[in-house]
Design an enzyme around this catalytic site. Sequence first.
Site, mmCIF file in Angstrom:
data_model
loop_
_atom_site.group_PDB
_atom_site.id
_atom_site.type_symbol
_atom_site.label_atom_id
_atom_site.label_comp_id
_atom_site.label_asym_id
_atom_site.label_seq_id
_atom_site.Cartn_x
_atom_site.Cartn_y
_atom_site.Cartn_z
ATOM 1 C CG HIS A 138 -7.100 -48.636 124.700
ATOM 2 N ND1 HIS A 138 -7.950 -49.603 124.396
ATOM 3 C CD2 HIS A 138 -7.805 -47.748 125.115
ATOM 4 C CE1 HIS A 138 -8.999 -49.394 124.302
ATOM 5 N NE2 HIS A 138 -9.245 -48.211 125.001
ATOM 6 C CB CYS A 139 -5.522 -50.698 119.712
ATOM 7 S SG CYS A 139 -3.676 -51.292 119.518
ATOM 8 C CB ALA A 140 -6.788 -55.554 120.352
ATOM 9 C CG MET A 141 -2.685 -57.388 120.490
ATOM 10 S SD MET A 141 -2.709 -58.428 121.868
ATOM 11 C CE MET A 141 -0.930 -58.864 122.022
ATOM 12 N N GLY A 142 -2.224 -53.032 121.889
ATOM 13 C CA GLY A 142 -1.185 -51.732 122.200
ATOM 14 C C GLY A 142 0.118 -51.749 121.269
ATOM 15 N NE ARG A 143 3.806 -55.935 119.717
ATOM 16 C CZ ARG A 143 4.571 -57.009 119.240
ATOM 17 N NH1 ARG A 143 3.908 -58.153 119.082
ATOM 18 N NH2 ARG A 143 5.768 -56.822 118.801
ATOM 19 C CB SER A 144 -0.801 -52.361 115.068
ATOM 20 O OG SER A 144 -0.657 -51.743 113.700
ATOM 21 N NE ARG A 145 -6.309 -51.965 116.045
ATOM 22 C CZ ARG A 145 -7.386 -52.708 116.424
ATOM 23 N NH1 ARG A 145 -8.649 -52.453 115.805
ATOM 24 N NH2 ARG A 145 -7.110 -53.631 117.148
#
EC number: 3.1.3.16
Length: 214
Positions: A138-145
């Site tokens: 996971h990251c903050a939005m789950g889209r980039s990192r």
Amino acid sequence: MSSAGLNVGKKNAYTAVKVDPDGDYCTPGAFELERLFWKGCPKYTHVNEVWPNLYIGDEKTALDRYSLEKAGFTHILNAAHGQRNVDTGPEYYQDMTVEYHGVEADDLPTFKLSQFFYSASEFIDNALQDERNKVLVHCAMGRSRSATLVLAYLMIYKNMTVVDAIEQVSRHRCILPNRGFLKQLRELDIELALQRRNTKNSLPSNDDENSTTI
């Protein structure tokens, strides 16, 4: 391709690169990689399984310890570790049977996430050796990192091209790595293609094998 040719491909991120002259595959340029995300994707949800027992999620998912434990997650890779990001850490999950791995990364095109590609992929792969384990990245939005690290894992350990990896994950989750991360995945794709080409060239050909048996 020589090492010089490889460097040229890395510098010009907008040109397709063919590492193996005998193969059909070309590593796309950065714009072509971005176009892969224009095809549409599933409706955004907090967490999705993108590979057997491998999930990508957001901050809300990572902070919900009750739901994580209920769902049976055993490993958590936080791609936004740190006080200014998703500030969890192993102590946040100390009451759970969870193995934690933190990556301090900023979602900026200039951030060198590639420095974590192999260590993060190794964490994921070690966890998935046991089919009972479930991994949340996971990251903050789950889209980039987080998505970028999962793509790198599929490329490194599942022998996927960057195109195959993007298509695999995009079937299950709406992801959009920033342009800098896509360029780094493109460089990884070239690096892995070069390794595969060198491995193939180091194997004896059928003609060589036949000549030794005559």
